[in-house]
Design a protein around this motif. Sequence first.
Motif, PDB file in Angstrom:
ATOM      1  N   VAL A  36       0.857  -1.177   0.000  1.00 51.34           N
ATOM      2  CA  VAL A  36       0.000   0.000   0.000  1.00 51.34           C
ATOM      3  C   VAL A  36       0.899   1.234   0.000  1.00 51.34           C
ATOM      4  CG1 VAL A  36      -1.921   1.135   1.170  1.00 51.34           C
ATOM      5  CG2 VAL A  36      -1.624  -1.325   1.400  1.00 51.34           C
ATOM      6  N   VAL A  37       0.555   2.229  -0.828  1.00 52.03           N
ATOM      7  CA  VAL A  37       1.372   3.431  -0.997  1.00 52.03           C
ATOM      8  C   VAL A  37       0.489   4.658  -0.796  1.00 52.03           C
ATOM      9  CG1 VAL A  37       2.849   4.694  -2.612  1.00 52.03           C
ATOM     10  CG2 VAL A  37       2.794   2.208  -2.690  1.00 52.03           C
ATOM     11  N   ARG A  38       1.039   5.670  -0.097  1.00 45.82           N
ATOM     12  CA  ARG A  38       0.305   6.927   0.076  1.00 45.82           C
ATOM     13  C   ARG A  38       1.281   8.106   0.036  1.00 45.82           C
ATOM     14  NH1 ARG A  38      -1.343   6.918   6.524  1.00 45.82           N
ATOM     15  NH2 ARG A  38       0.791   7.200   7.313  1.00 45.82           N
ATOM     16  N   ASP A  39       0.747   9.286  -0.171  1.00 42.73           N
ATOM     17  CA  ASP A  39       1.508  10.531  -0.199  1.00 42.73           C
ATOM     18  C   ASP A  39       1.803  10.950   1.235  1.00 42.73           C
ATOM     19  OD1 ASP A  39       2.387  13.195  -0.371  1.00 42.73           O
ATOM     20  OD2 ASP A  39       0.933  13.718  -1.914  1.00 42.73           O
ATOM     21  N   SER A  40       3.075  11.190   1.546  1.00 39.56           N
ATOM     22  CA  SER A  40       3.435  11.541   2.921  1.00 39.56           C
ATOM     23  C   SER A  40       2.892  12.899   3.353  1.00 39.56           C
ATOM     24  CB  SER A  40       4.957  11.515   3.097  1.00 39.56           C
ATOM     25  OG  SER A  40       5.570  12.499   2.292  1.00 39.56           O
ATOM     26  N   LYS A  41       2.699  13.814   2.413  1.00 36.49           N
ATOM     27  CA  LYS A  41       2.179  15.140   2.769  1.00 36.49           C
ATOM     28  C   LYS A  41       0.663  15.147   2.937  1.00 36.49           C
ATOM     29  CE  LYS A  41       5.646  18.294   1.161  1.00 36.49           C
ATOM     30  NZ  LYS A  41       5.895  19.529   0.447  1.00 36.49           N
ATOM     31  N   HIS A  42      -0.016  14.190   2.313  1.00 29.42           N
ATOM     32  CA  HIS A  42      -1.478  14.119   2.368  1.00 29.42           C
ATOM     33  C   HIS A  42      -1.907  12.676   2.641  1.00 29.42           C
ATOM     34  CE1 HIS A  42      -1.555  18.183   0.780  1.00 29.42           C
ATOM     35  NE2 HIS A  42      -0.706  17.784  -0.141  1.00 29.42           N
ATOM     36  N   PRO A  43      -1.569  12.136   3.809  1.00 31.81           N
ATOM     37  CA  PRO A  43      -1.847  10.720   4.074  1.00 31.81           C
ATOM     38  C   PRO A  43      -3.325  10.355   4.119  1.00 31.81           C
ATOM     39  CG  PRO A  43      -1.095  11.817   6.056  1.00 31.81           C
ATOM     40  CD  PRO A  43      -0.925  12.794   4.926  1.00 31.81           C
ATOM     41  N   ASP A  44      -4.198  11.334   4.317  1.00 30.10           N
ATOM     42  CA  ASP A  44      -5.629  11.042   4.378  1.00 30.10           C
ATOM     43  C   ASP A  44      -6.326  11.112   3.020  1.00 30.10           C
ATOM     44  OD1 ASP A  44      -5.481  10.665   7.118  1.00 30.10           O
ATOM     45  OD2 ASP A  44      -5.844  12.781   7.541  1.00 30.10           O
ATOM     46  N   ASN A  45      -5.567  11.385   1.965  1.00 29.59           N
ATOM     47  CA  ASN A  45      -6.162  11.527   0.631  1.00 29.59           C
ATOM     48  C   ASN A  45      -6.253  10.222  -0.143  1.00 29.59           C
ATOM     49  OD1 ASN A  45      -6.553  14.205   1.050  1.00 29.59           O
ATOM     50  ND2 ASN A  45      -5.028  14.911  -0.403  1.00 29.59           N
ATOM     51  N   GLY A  46      -6.115   9.112   0.521  1.00 29.98           N
ATOM     52  CA  GLY A  46      -6.266   7.829  -0.146  1.00 29.98           C
ATOM     53  C   GLY A  46      -4.944   7.111  -0.342  1.00 29.98           C
ATOM     54  N   MET A  47      -5.046   5.878  -0.787  1.00 26.61           N
ATOM     55  CA  MET A  47      -3.887   5.016  -0.960  1.00 26.61           C
ATOM     56  C   MET A  47      -4.012   4.234  -2.258  1.00 26.61           C
ATOM     57  SD  MET A  47      -3.701   3.456   2.874  1.00 26.61           S
ATOM     58  CE  MET A  47      -5.396   3.652   3.410  1.00 26.61           C
TER      59      MET A  47
END
Length: 70
Positions: A36-47
């Motif tokens: 699973v990968v997510r954006d470190s600056k916007h972790p709540d914006n989905g994966m």
Amino acid sequence: MSSPQGVTNPSLDWRISSRCNGGGCVQVAFADNMIVVRDSKHPDNGMLRYSHSEWLAFTRAVKQGAYDLA
């Protein structure tokens, strides 16, 4: 934060590259049978989720320089 379909562990162990300087980095976690990968600056914006074979193909391509900027 919503989990991608098929991810049942709510407390994922997120990892970030030691080369990340606080800029546009991604975080990676291993969950069930996927990566699973997510954006470190916007972790709540989905994966995004990938199978192990997809992740292996991607990391091999990175190591071979397939995505290097000229």
